[in-house]
Design an enzyme around this catalytic site. Structure first.
Site, PDB file in Angstrom:
ATOM      1  N   TYR A  69    -153.106 -25.890 -41.042  1.00 36.14           N
ATOM      2  CA  TYR A  69    -152.868 -25.057 -42.218  1.00 36.14           C
ATOM      3  C   TYR A  69    -151.425 -24.574 -42.235  1.00 36.14           C
ATOM      4  CZ  TYR A  69    -153.103 -20.815 -39.329  1.00 36.14           C
ATOM      5  OH  TYR A  69    -152.860 -19.842 -38.399  1.00 36.14           O
ATOM      6  N   CYS A  70    -151.004 -24.102 -43.407  1.00 42.97           N
ATOM      7  CA  CYS A  70    -149.673 -23.513 -43.584  1.00 42.97           C
ATOM      8  C   CYS A  70    -149.805 -22.414 -44.637  1.00 42.97           C
ATOM      9  CB  CYS A  70    -148.641 -24.577 -43.966  1.00 42.97           C
ATOM     10  SG  CYS A  70    -148.947 -25.370 -45.560  1.00 42.97           S
ATOM     11  N   LEU A  71    -148.749 -22.152 -45.369  1.00 41.55           N
ATOM     12  CA  LEU A  71    -148.799 -21.101 -46.380  1.00 41.55           C
ATOM     13  C   LEU A  71    -149.342 -21.623 -47.710  1.00 41.55           C
ATOM     14  CD1 LEU A  71    -148.194 -18.115 -46.979  1.00 41.55           C
ATOM     15  CD2 LEU A  71    -145.931 -18.840 -47.746  1.00 41.55           C
ATOM     16  N   ILE A  97    -152.951 -20.826 -46.707  1.00 42.33           N
ATOM     17  CA  ILE A  97    -153.673 -19.556 -46.611  1.00 42.33           C
ATOM     18  C   ILE A  97    -153.220 -18.544 -47.657  1.00 42.33           C
ATOM     19  CG2 ILE A  97    -154.279 -19.822 -44.183  1.00 42.33           C
ATOM     20  CD1 ILE A  97    -151.923 -17.948 -43.500  1.00 42.33           C
TER      21      ILE A  97
END
Length: 106
Positions: A69-71, A97
């Site tokens: 995951y990342c932003l 996220i």
């Protein structure tokens, strides 16, 4: 059987539940260390996208279930594709996220 997901198919919450059910699975946060320190998923590892070539030292098992995951989802998508090309067989792009209500730790 190669399990490789390029596009998030579930919500972050569904992926978190799935990860907890798979023994030995790993959350991989590909944001910068500064972003990671601001809040990340509990028990996640941090390896920024620009350092992904070092993944084999962090996660030597190419059959491990890795949830990335990342932003926003852009870096996680790219990382999942790169890891697939590097021989990792169970890579899942969870997306970003940002805007979710997941519990982050500091």
């Amino acid at each position: 059987m190669k399990l490789f997901t390029k596009v998030p198919e579930k919500s972050i919450q569904e992926y978190i539940k799935e990860e907890k059910e798979k023994e030995g699975s790993i959350f991989l946060d590909v944001r910068t260390p500064e972003e990671y320190e601001e809040g990340h998923l509990e028990n996640s590892l941090n390896l920024p996208l620009h350092e992904l070539k070092k993944i084999d030292t962090l996660i030597p098992d190419k059959d491990a279930h890795v949830y990335i995951y990342c932003l926003s989802g852009a870096r996680s998508k790219r990382s999942a594709a790169l890891m697939g090309h590097m021989g990792y067989t169970h890579v899942t792009d969870m997306g970003g996220i940002m805007g979710t209500d997941v519990q982050l730790v500091h």
